[in-house]
Design a protein around this motif. Sequence first.
Motif, PDB file in Angstrom:
ATOM      1  N   LEU A 262       0.824  -1.207   0.000  1.00 33.69           N
ATOM      2  CA  LEU A 262       0.000   0.000   0.000  1.00 33.69           C
ATOM      3  C   LEU A 262       0.863   1.264   0.000  1.00 33.69           C
ATOM      4  N   ASN A 263       0.521   2.197  -0.859  1.00 32.99           N
ATOM      5  CA  ASN A 263       1.157   3.516  -0.855  1.00 32.99           C
ATOM      6  C   ASN A 263       0.467   4.357   0.226  1.00 32.99           C
ATOM      7  N   LYS A 264       1.244   4.865   1.176  1.00 36.29           N
ATOM      8  CA  LYS A 264       0.680   5.563   2.329  1.00 36.29           C
ATOM      9  C   LYS A 264       0.945   7.070   2.293  1.00 36.29           C
ATOM     10  N   THR A 265       1.279   7.598   1.136  1.00 38.44           N
ATOM     11  CA  THR A 265       1.621   9.017   1.021  1.00 38.44           C
ATOM     12  C   THR A 265       0.499   9.911   1.512  1.00 38.44           C
ATOM     13  N   ARG A 266      -0.748   9.592   1.151  1.00 40.66           N
ATOM     14  CA  ARG A 266      -1.863  10.480   1.502  1.00 40.66           C
ATOM     15  C   ARG A 266      -2.044  10.600   3.008  1.00 40.66           C
ATOM     16  N   ILE A 267      -2.052   9.481   3.707  1.00 41.40           N
ATOM     17  CA  ILE A 267      -2.299   9.526   5.150  1.00 41.40           C
ATOM     18  C   ILE A 267      -1.126  10.167   5.883  1.00 41.40           C
ATOM     19  N   LYS A 268       0.095   9.941   5.401  1.00 45.63           N
ATOM     20  CA  LYS A 268       1.262  10.520   6.058  1.00 45.63           C
ATOM     21  C   LYS A 268       1.294  12.035   5.890  1.00 45.63           C
ATOM     22  N   LYS A 269       0.987  12.515   4.687  1.00 44.24           N
ATOM     23  CA  LYS A 269       1.035  13.951   4.437  1.00 44.24           C
ATOM     24  C   LYS A 269      -0.125  14.683   5.110  1.00 44.24           C
ATOM     25  N   THR A 270      -1.313  14.090   5.053  1.00 43.13           N
ATOM     26  CA  THR A 270      -2.491  14.763   5.601  1.00 43.13           C
ATOM     27  C   THR A 270      -2.396  14.916   7.113  1.00 43.13           C
ATOM     28  N   PHE A 271      -1.886  13.872   7.782  1.00 42.88           N
ATOM     29  CA  PHE A 271      -1.883  13.875   9.250  1.00 42.88           C
ATOM     30  C   PHE A 271      -0.484  13.927   9.861  1.00 42.88           C
ATOM     31  N   GLN A 272       0.525  14.132   9.025  1.00 48.03           N
ATOM     32  CA  GLN A 272       1.911  14.229   9.516  1.00 48.03           C
ATOM     33  C   GLN A 272       2.279  13.000  10.358  1.00 48.03           C
ATOM     34  N   LEU A 273       1.937  11.821   9.861  1.00 51.80           N
ATOM     35  CA  LEU A 273       2.181  10.580  10.593  1.00 51.80           C
ATOM     36  C   LEU A 273       3.592  10.056  10.350  1.00 51.80           C
ATOM     37  N   GLU A 274       4.206   9.559  11.406  1.00 51.32           N
ATOM     38  CA  GLU A 274       5.445   8.804  11.307  1.00 51.32           C
ATOM     39  C   GLU A 274       5.076   7.332  11.537  1.00 51.32           C
ATOM     40  N   ILE A 275       5.217   6.507  10.510  1.00 48.83           N
ATOM     41  CA  ILE A 275       4.769   5.124  10.598  1.00 48.83           C
ATOM     42  C   ILE A 275       5.959   4.200  10.857  1.00 48.83           C
ATOM     43  N   PRO A 276       5.890   3.351  11.874  1.00 47.75           N
ATOM     44  CA  PRO A 276       7.012   2.466  12.198  1.00 47.75           C
ATOM     45  C   PRO A 276       7.256   1.405  11.120  1.00 47.75           C
ATOM     46  N   TYR A 277       8.506   1.002  11.013  1.00 50.94           N
ATOM     47  CA  TYR A 277       8.912  -0.080  10.112  1.00 50.94           C
ATOM     48  C   TYR A 277       8.358  -1.404  10.637  1.00 50.94           C
ATOM     49  N   TRP A 278       8.024  -2.312   9.732  1.00 47.75           N
ATOM     50  CA  TRP A 278       7.321  -3.529  10.134  1.00 47.75           C
ATOM     51  C   TRP A 278       8.135  -4.410  11.079  1.00 47.75           C
ATOM     52  N   ARG A 279       9.459  -4.482  10.913  1.00 48.51           N
ATOM     53  CA  ARG A 279      10.255  -5.326  11.808  1.00 48.51           C
ATOM     54  C   ARG A 279      10.309  -4.735  13.224  1.00 48.51           C
ATOM     55  N   GLU A 280      10.362  -3.422  13.317  1.00 48.41           N
ATOM     56  CA  GLU A 280      10.357  -2.782  14.633  1.00 48.41           C
ATOM     57  C   GLU A 280       9.027  -3.038  15.329  1.00 48.41           C
ATOM     58  N   ALA A 281       7.931  -2.947  14.561  1.00 47.00           N
ATOM     59  CA  ALA A 281       6.605  -3.213  15.127  1.00 47.00           C
ATOM     60  C   ALA A 281       6.487  -4.668  15.562  1.00 47.00           C
ATOM     61  N   LEU A 282       7.029  -5.564  14.767  1.00 52.92           N
ATOM     62  CA  LEU A 282       7.012  -6.986  15.121  1.00 52.92           C
ATOM     63  C   LEU A 282       7.753  -7.210  16.438  1.00 52.92           C
ATOM     64  N   GLY A 283       8.868  -6.544  16.627  1.00 51.24           N
ATOM     65  CA  GLY A 283       9.620  -6.672  17.868  1.00 51.24           C
ATOM     66  C   GLY A 283       8.791  -6.260  19.072  1.00 51.24           C
ATOM     67  N   ARG A 284       8.009  -5.181  18.928  1.00 50.37           N
ATOM     68  CA  ARG A 284       7.152  -4.751  20.034  1.00 50.37           C
ATOM     69  C   ARG A 284       6.046  -5.768  20.307  1.00 50.37           C
ATOM     70  N   CYS A 285       5.521  -6.355  19.235  1.00 46.97           N
ATOM     71  CA  CYS A 285       4.479  -7.370  19.399  1.00 46.97           C
ATOM     72  C   CYS A 285       5.032  -8.582  20.149  1.00 46.97           C
ATOM     73  N   LEU A 286       6.190  -9.057  19.734  1.00 45.88           N
ATOM     74  CA  LEU A 286       6.793 -10.222  20.375  1.00 45.88           C
ATOM     75  C   LEU A 286       7.102  -9.947  21.837  1.00 45.88           C
ATOM     76  N   ALA A 287       7.522  -8.721  22.140  1.00 50.47           N
ATOM     77  CA  ALA A 287       7.777  -8.346  23.534  1.00 50.47           C
ATOM     78  C   ALA A 287       6.477  -8.386  24.333  1.00 50.47           C
ATOM     79  N   ALA A 288       5.379  -7.941  23.712  1.00 48.56           N
ATOM     80  CA  ALA A 288       4.086  -7.952  24.398  1.00 48.56           C
ATOM     81  C   ALA A 288       3.612  -9.375  24.660  1.00 48.56           C
ATOM     82  N   ILE A 289       3.955 -10.287  23.750  1.00 49.44           N
ATOM     83  CA  ILE A 289       3.590 -11.691  23.916  1.00 49.44           C
ATOM     84  C   ILE A 289       4.466 -12.345  24.977  1.00 49.44           C
ATOM     85  N   GLY A 290       5.675 -11.818  25.130  1.00 44.70           N
ATOM     86  CA  GLY A 290       6.617 -12.389  26.087  1.00 44.70           C
ATOM     87  C   GLY A 290       7.686 -13.231  25.442  1.00 44.70           C
ATOM     88  N   GLN A 291       7.892 -12.990  24.133  1.00 41.60           N
ATOM     89  CA  GLN A 291       8.920 -13.731  23.393  1.00 41.60           C
ATOM     90  C   GLN A 291      10.234 -12.945  23.359  1.00 41.60           C
TER      91      GLN A 291
END
Length: 291
Positions: A262-291
């Motif tokens: 998905l191209n996310k240009t519209r949502i990032k520009k409209t709302f000035q969003l900083e979107i995390p990289y998928w591997r970094e997000a995965l790391g947070r998920c695994l930490a929440a699971i306890g892995q």
Amino acid sequence: MNICITGAGGQLGQSFKSLTGAYPQWQFHFADRSIADLSDLSTVDQWLEASQPDVLINCAAYTNVNQAEEDEALARQINVDAVEHLARYCSRKAIPLFHYSSDYVYHTERGIPFRETDATAPKGVYAVTKLEGERAALAAHAGTTVIRTSWVYASMGHNFVRTMLRLGSERDELKVVSDQIGTPTYAPDLAAASLQMLQAWRQGTVSGEDMAGIFNFSNEGVCSWYDFALAIFELSGLECTVHAVESHEFPSPVERPHYSVLNKTRIKKTFQLEIPYWREALGRCLAAIGQ
């Protein structure tokens, strides 16, 4: 401001629950299927009447892609009819509606990240009903925000990450498809982005008109399901050999998109969003699971 959220028992609904503490100025009202069942609109109406939302966020959906082929009536009832019903309610009350759709609506051989304005070509009941649902909502209420997302997962519920962790602990090796390319979306990041969008609107930095319409959202980056599985085992420390295979080795009643980045240009520009990289997000998920 009263924010009412359907589908509270699902991954996205629970992710919104985890973020409420960051918005003490807002009142959140959550409804799972036992309170507001989108297949029984009378329960939805009763809940809405009691809750009196200033914003309605619809996290409920029929998401079983394969089962939808055999249960089209229910899939259509939840993904189309109920969504239109919610949109009509929001239109009468003149309040924003947030609704979530899928990368499955694109399903063309474009080969570069999809923009919101690109052609759609849904295949299968699930994809068709998701597209019809977003169209019905947008037609019924100009204040509808549709967010198309992909490969959603969280630390709870049924999803690819939790399945890989379970299988990886039971088996020494697995086969995972490598010819379906997209981007994972960590549900808490999607929920956080949605609340940032609402906050920008509430603060007046973005108009209701600018907030309405279709937006794409996923985490940043690109991978295959095979790459995703490798990262899950690498970051969790589980030892499991993953073999890359083609989709035809896993017969399915529904053809999955081979490319749905998905191209996310519209949502990032409209709302000035900083979107995390998928591997970094995965790391947070695994930490929440306890892995």
